[in-house]
Design an enzyme around this catalytic site. Structure first.
Site, PDB file in Angstrom:
ATOM      1  N   CYS A 104      10.782   2.764  -7.371  1.00 17.07           N
ATOM      2  CA  CYS A 104      10.108   1.784  -6.521  1.00 17.07           C
ATOM      3  C   CYS A 104       8.726   2.293  -6.115  1.00 17.07           C
ATOM      4  O   CYS A 104       7.792   1.521  -5.947  1.00 17.07           O
ATOM      5  CB  CYS A 104      10.944   1.482  -5.279  1.00 17.07           C
ATOM      6  SG  CYS A 104      12.388   0.481  -5.647  1.00 17.07           S
TER       7      CYS A 104
ATOM      8  N   CYS B 121      -6.377   8.236 -12.101  1.00 23.44           N
ATOM      9  CA  CYS B 121      -5.403   7.208 -11.710  1.00 23.44           C
ATOM     10  C   CYS B 121      -5.161   7.385 -10.219  1.00 23.44           C
ATOM     11  O   CYS B 121      -6.077   7.728  -9.482  1.00 23.44           O
ATOM     12  CB  CYS B 121      -4.123   7.328 -12.539  1.00 23.44           C
ATOM     13  SG  CYS B 121      -3.272   8.897 -12.327  1.00 23.44           S
TER      14      CYS B 121
END
Lengths: 151, 486
Positions: free
Chosen positions: B287, B444
């Site tokens: 998640c 990132c």
């Protein structure tokens, strides 16, 4: 105390000094809601005294008790010092009936007397005594008599 | 050579009341065999049916427990004394129906909407009061599950977690409030649950669930609610439930989809019957990596609480043997039939997993590298300070952002170009090639995806390419704290 299994239909009787009974109940109240445990000393046929032990379980003390090998040796020593015999152990069942559990059966020793006191909401209720069957299949219930009322 | 053996009181009736006997043998096992050969009745009290010493039988050589030496193979020297020392143990039964606790007047009032339904009634409410349910994880699934179980009057609600509350938890983990950020999740959970229902005993286990502690923790509960957020814990919970014969109210969530079932009931399937092997590490995002709709665990965790309550009451039909699939985007529930697999390694007819194993290893997570991102050699890395200095000096730098567009919308490094990692192989032509003087710095969120991109680009012949160490999070920490962190 007799070490023989009672004939079918009759219940073996064990005599206990009332002071010892009271001590077991008091210990059960003290440790409530956790289980208490301790050793029983007999002399001849009568349980004459108790010896409170610390509950050394790793599990939840409300539902388990454990007398480890060191404590067991202390109990043997205590019995020997008093010139009696280690007759067995007592423990409490907080909020549960005074009947042996599956755990009690799995861990039971032969020839020992097991006294269980049910303590509900910090009030001692039933007090019962048990002995393991020779084939380990079950406990047999005994009759616990206060020594003075018997005589 | 003969050794002295000390016999404890309860076993003396089998040795003719002798407290001390002698037997011969080179090891403890040999001496005990000789002993039980001579006194046959001793055997069933010392050994279990499988031929192993019973767990409550302790054997000492002089003053040392043989468990800490070579067990029954412990060799004996002349003069060694062997003692058989009992442990005495037992305890109250897990739940004896006749021992159900009574309801107080306050409880009758509190649970009146339960009591008037025949499926619950006074007896059912007393069963709930006697019950012990453990929630693995006080996070997304554990929050609604623990709240409803506590509200319903389950006598003991246990929680296992070791984390602290993070601001990013609050979107779904409704046990915790804004003021709890930074606190232990279990302390926060205890406060919230006790305020909801002070009569319920909240048992906290502030530890990382592991093969070493799972059986001890689970043993005293009646139902386990699995709210684990990773595969290693999910397999651990499953196997521990099967080994202890405790039903597992299972749930899992990802983005907009959820699953629920009940595993490890008698004759029912377990999680391994459904998924014998975990997916390779990295294939299924967590998640934290993939995101999750905040309300989704509310739906699935509440289903888990429902199943736990039904298991305790013995009411209705549980999800055992069925896998419930929920899609929040289409608002559809689907159901798959599950069957116990006779070949299942843990709950099958001939199980090969009979004790807890190393689940990190089983799930392919290398122990040391579990938390560390795939590291690149230092010469392939650029620090945020170096990037800042290079940009300020007007050096020709192409800043490549390989995150997803929705992440790019949250925050970006000025002048950067977005090409998501998944699209990179097809869009190499857009990058400055070997004739271009610009160097490429890839980033990132925290550096793991961009490290993959750097490797990919070098394999395709880009040699002036480096990875921004620590990603945009490091940039925000050290260069531009005005940007939002996510």
């Amino acid at each position: 105390m007799s070490t023989e299994t009672a004939p079918a239909g009759s219940i073996p009787t064990f005599a206990i000094m009332p002071e010892a009974l009271t001590a077991i109940e008091r210990h059960g109240i003290e440790t409530y809601p956790h289980e208490c445990c301790g050793a029983l000393l007999s002399s001849g046929d009568v349980i004459i005294a108790t010896f409170a032990l610390a509950n050394s379980t790793d599990g939840p003390a409300a539902r388990r008790f454990l007398v480890g090998p060191d404590q067991y040796r202390r109990a043997e020593q205590w019995a020997a010092e008093r010139g009696g015999t280690l007759a067995g152990f007592y423990h409490s069942h907080p909020n549960h009936p005074a009947r042996p559990s599956q755990t009690d059966l799995e861990y039971a020793w032969p020839n020992f007397l097991y006294i269980i006191v049910s303590v509900v909401e910090a009030v001692p209720r039933d007090i019962t005594c048990w002995r393991l069957r020779e084939d380990r299949s079950a406990f047999e219930r005994g009759d616990l008599r206060s020594w003075r009322t018997e005589s | 050579m003969a050794h002295r053996i000390l016999i404890p009181t309860p076993l003396r009736p089998y040795t003719g009341q002798l407290g001390e006997v002698e037997a011969d043998g080179p090891t403890v096992g040999d001496v005990l065999s000789a002993l039980t050969l001579r006194y046959g009745d001793l055997r069933r009290h010392l050994y279990a049916d499988d031929g192993k010493l019973r767990s409550f039988v302790n054997v000492y050589v002089n003053d040392e427990d043989i468990r800490y030496r070579d067990k029954e193979r412990t060799p004996l020297n002349p003069g060694d004394v062997i003692s058989i020392v009992p442990s005495v143990a037992g305890g109250a039964p897990v739940s004896a129906p006749e021992a159900l606790p009574e309801l107080t007047n306050d409880e009758v009032q509190r649970y009146s909407r339960h009591l008037i339904m025949p499926e619950v009634g006074v007896d059912g409410q007393r069963r709930l009061k006697a019950a012990r349910v453990l929630c693995v994880g006080a996070g997304g699934l554990g929050s609604p599950a623990a709240l409803y179980l506590t509200a319903a009057g389950v006598g003991t609600v246990g929680l296992v977690d070791f984390d602290a509350v993070d601001a990013s938890n609050l979107q779904r983990q409704i046990l915790h409030s804004t003021r709890d950020v930074g606190r232990s999740k279990l302390q926060s959970a205890r406060d919230r649950l006790s305020a909801l229902n002070p009569e319920v005993h909240i048992q906290t286990h502030e530890t990382m669930l592991s093969s070493a502690n799972a059986l001890d923790i689970f043993r005293d509960y009646d139902v386990i609610v699995d709210g684990a957020d990773n595969f290693a814990t999910r397999y651990l919970v499953n196997d521990a439930c099967v080994l202890l014969k405790k039903p597992n109210a299972y749930g899992s969530i990802f983005r907009f989809e959820g699953q629920a079932s009940v595993f490890a009931t008698p004759d029912g399937p377990c999680y391994r019957c459904l998924y014998p092997e975990p997916p390779p590490p990295g294939l299924v995002p967590s998640c934290a990596e993939g995101g999750v709709l905040g309300v989704l665990p509310g739906v699935i965790g509440t289903i888990q609480a429902t199943e736990a309550i039904k298991l305790i009451l013995g009411a209705g039909r549980t999800l055992a043997g069925r896998l419930l699939l929920y899609d929040a985007l289409t608002m559809k529930f689907r159901e798959l039939k599950l069957r116990r697999d006779a070949e299942c390694p843990v709950c099958g007819d001939n199980p090969t997993v009979t004790a807890l194993i190393d689940y990190e290893q089983f799930c392919g997570i290398p122990r040391a590298a579990a938390a560390a991102p795939a590291a690149l050699p230092a010469e392939l890395e650029t620090s945020v300070e170096q990037l800042r200095a290079g940009l300020d000096a007007g050096n020709p730098i192409y800043v490549l952002d390989v995150r997803e567009p929705q992440e790019f919308q949250i925050c970006r490094i000025p002048g950067s170009t977005l090409i998501p990692l998944g699209q990179l192989p097809a869009r190499l032509a857009e990058l400055p090639g070997s004739s271009d003087e610009r160097e490429i710095v890839v980033h990132c969120k925290s550096g793991a995806r961009s490290a993959k991109a750097v490797r990919l680009l070098r394999e395709h012949g880009f040699d002036r390419v480096t990875n921004l160490r620590g990603g945009i999070l490091a940039w925000i920490d050290k260069i531009d704290p005005t940007l939002p962190k996510y």
